[in-house]
Design a protein around this motif. Structure first.
Motif, mmCIF file in Angstrom:
data_model
loop_
_atom_site.group_PDB
_atom_site.id
_atom_site.type_symbol
_atom_site.label_atom_id
_atom_site.label_comp_id
_atom_site.label_asym_id
_atom_site.label_seq_id
_atom_site.Cartn_x
_atom_site.Cartn_y
_atom_site.Cartn_z
ATOM 1 N N ASP A 11 0.851 -1.189 0.000
ATOM 2 C CA ASP A 11 0.000 0.000 0.000
ATOM 3 C C ASP A 11 0.883 1.234 0.000
ATOM 4 N N ASN A 12 0.838 1.998 -1.083
ATOM 5 C CA ASN A 12 1.596 3.239 -1.161
ATOM 6 C C ASN A 12 0.740 4.301 -1.831
ATOM 7 N N GLU A 13 1.279 5.493 -2.035
ATOM 8 C CA GLU A 13 0.505 6.598 -2.595
ATOM 9 C C GLU A 13 -0.008 6.321 -3.992
ATOM 10 N N GLU A 14 0.708 5.519 -4.755
ATOM 11 C CA GLU A 14 0.315 5.262 -6.135
ATOM 12 C C GLU A 14 -0.658 4.089 -6.282
ATOM 13 N N GLN A 15 -0.696 3.226 -5.312
ATOM 14 C CA GLN A 15 -1.530 2.028 -5.396
ATOM 15 C C GLN A 15 -3.000 2.414 -5.582
ATOM 16 N N GLY A 16 -3.603 1.878 -6.633
ATOM 17 C CA GLY A 16 -5.028 2.066 -6.850
ATOM 18 C C GLY A 16 -5.440 3.352 -7.558
ATOM 19 N N ILE A 17 -4.484 4.180 -7.976
ATOM 20 C CA ILE A 17 -4.887 5.415 -8.642
ATOM 21 C C ILE A 17 -5.197 5.154 -10.116
ATOM 22 N N PRO A 18 -6.125 5.933 -10.676
ATOM 23 C CA PRO A 18 -6.529 5.700 -12.057
ATOM 24 C C PRO A 18 -5.567 6.301 -13.080
ATOM 25 N N VAL A 19 -5.575 5.692 -14.255
ATOM 26 C CA VAL A 19 -4.898 6.222 -15.438
ATOM 27 C C VAL A 19 -6.016 6.422 -16.444
ATOM 28 N N ALA A 20 -6.235 7.678 -16.864
ATOM 29 C CA ALA A 20 -7.391 7.957 -17.711
ATOM 30 C C ALA A 20 -7.027 8.780 -18.936
ATOM 31 N N LEU A 21 -7.669 8.457 -20.037
ATOM 32 C CA LEU A 21 -7.578 9.251 -21.239
ATOM 33 C C LEU A 21 -8.703 10.274 -21.183
ATOM 34 N N CYS A 22 -8.336 11.548 -21.166
ATOM 35 C CA CYS A 22 -9.308 12.628 -21.084
ATOM 36 C C CYS A 22 -9.328 13.355 -22.425
ATOM 37 N N GLU A 23 -10.514 13.460 -23.003
ATOM 38 C CA GLU A 23 -10.637 14.017 -24.351
ATOM 39 C C GLU A 23 -11.648 15.156 -24.401
ATOM 40 N N ARG A 24 -11.508 15.969 -25.449
ATOM 41 C CA ARG A 24 -12.401 17.070 -25.742
ATOM 42 C C ARG A 24 -12.479 18.090 -24.603
ATOM 43 N N PRO A 25 -11.388 18.800 -24.336
ATOM 44 C CA PRO A 25 -11.405 19.806 -23.272
ATOM 45 C C PRO A 25 -12.397 20.921 -23.562
ATOM 46 N N HIS A 26 -12.980 21.468 -22.493
ATOM 47 C CA HIS A 26 -13.901 22.593 -22.635
ATOM 48 C C HIS A 26 -13.173 23.830 -23.143
ATOM 49 N N ASP A 27 -11.958 24.053 -22.665
ATOM 50 C CA ASP A 27 -11.189 25.249 -23.022
ATOM 51 C C ASP A 27 -9.739 24.851 -23.299
ATOM 52 N N PRO A 28 -9.430 24.391 -24.518
ATOM 53 C CA PRO A 28 -8.086 23.898 -24.821
ATOM 54 C C PRO A 28 -6.981 24.906 -24.516
ATOM 55 N N LYS A 29 -7.236 26.164 -24.728
ATOM 56 C CA LYS A 29 -6.218 27.190 -24.517
ATOM 57 C C LYS A 29 -5.759 27.246 -23.061
ATOM 58 N N ASN A 30 -6.673 27.044 -22.128
ATOM 59 C CA ASN A 30 -6.337 27.135 -20.706
ATOM 60 C C ASN A 30 -6.194 25.783 -20.017
ATOM 61 N N LEU A 31 -6.277 24.715 -20.791
ATOM 62 C CA LEU A 31 -6.196 23.384 -20.193
ATOM 63 C C LEU A 31 -4.851 23.133 -19.525
ATOM 64 N N TRP A 32 -3.754 23.357 -20.237
ATOM 65 C CA TRP A 32 -2.441 23.061 -19.675
ATOM 66 C C TRP A 32 -2.121 23.895 -18.439
ATOM 67 N N PRO A 33 -2.342 25.224 -18.458
ATOM 68 C CA PRO A 33 -2.062 25.986 -17.231
ATOM 69 C C PRO A 33 -2.848 25.475 -16.026
ATOM 70 N N THR A 34 -4.059 25.024 -16.257
ATOM 71 C CA THR A 34 -4.877 24.499 -15.158
ATOM 72 C C THR A 34 -4.372 23.135 -14.707
ATOM 73 N N LEU A 35 -4.052 22.246 -15.652
ATOM 74 C CA LEU A 35 -3.560 20.913 -15.291
ATOM 75 C C LEU A 35 -2.241 20.978 -14.541
ATOM 76 N N ARG A 36 -1.401 21.936 -14.858
ATOM 77 C CA ARG A 36 -0.102 22.057 -14.173
ATOM 78 C C ARG A 36 -0.275 22.226 -12.683
ATOM 79 N N ARG A 37 -1.377 22.811 -12.250
ATOM 80 C CA ARG A 37 -1.610 23.063 -10.827
ATOM 81 C C ARG A 37 -2.287 21.886 -10.117
ATOM 82 N N LEU A 38 -2.821 20.926 -10.849
ATOM 83 C CA LEU A 38 -3.560 19.831 -10.212
ATOM 84 C C LEU A 38 -2.696 18.954 -9.326
#
Length: 85
Positions: A40-67
């Motif tokens: 059991d560690n921090e990575e155990q059980g976390i999802p890997v997901a393909l996310c498509e069709r962003p609502h706002d492609p221009k601001n997607l990367w700046p927002t994801l960088r903070r997640l």
């Protein structure tokens, strides 16, 4: 190579998927990380997901960088949301 403002899909690995789902129109959980030995560690059980069709492609990367920053929401491993299309 497309510029970040032309991004139409991203791969999200981690507990922050629940936050990323507000930024995109559809996602598919492709896998769940499993170390295969029951450690059991921090990575155990976390999802890997393909996310498509962003609502706002221009601001997607700046927002994801903070997640992934160490904040109370982004670092909590939450169950993967249901797949949408």
């Amino acid at each position: 190579m497309a510029s970040p403002s032309e991004t139409d899909a991203v791969l999200i690995v981690g507990g922050q998927l629940h936050r990323a789902t507000t930024l995109i129109r559809s996602w598919t959980v492709l896998a769940t990380l499993d170390n295969g030995i029951g450690v059991d560690n921090e990575e155990q059980g976390i999802p890997v997901a393909l996310c498509e069709r962003p609502h706002d492609p221009k601001n997607l990367w700046p927002t994801l960088r903070r997640l992934g920053r160490r904040d109370p929401v982004g670092m909590v491993a939450a169950p993967a949301p249901k797949t949408t299309t």
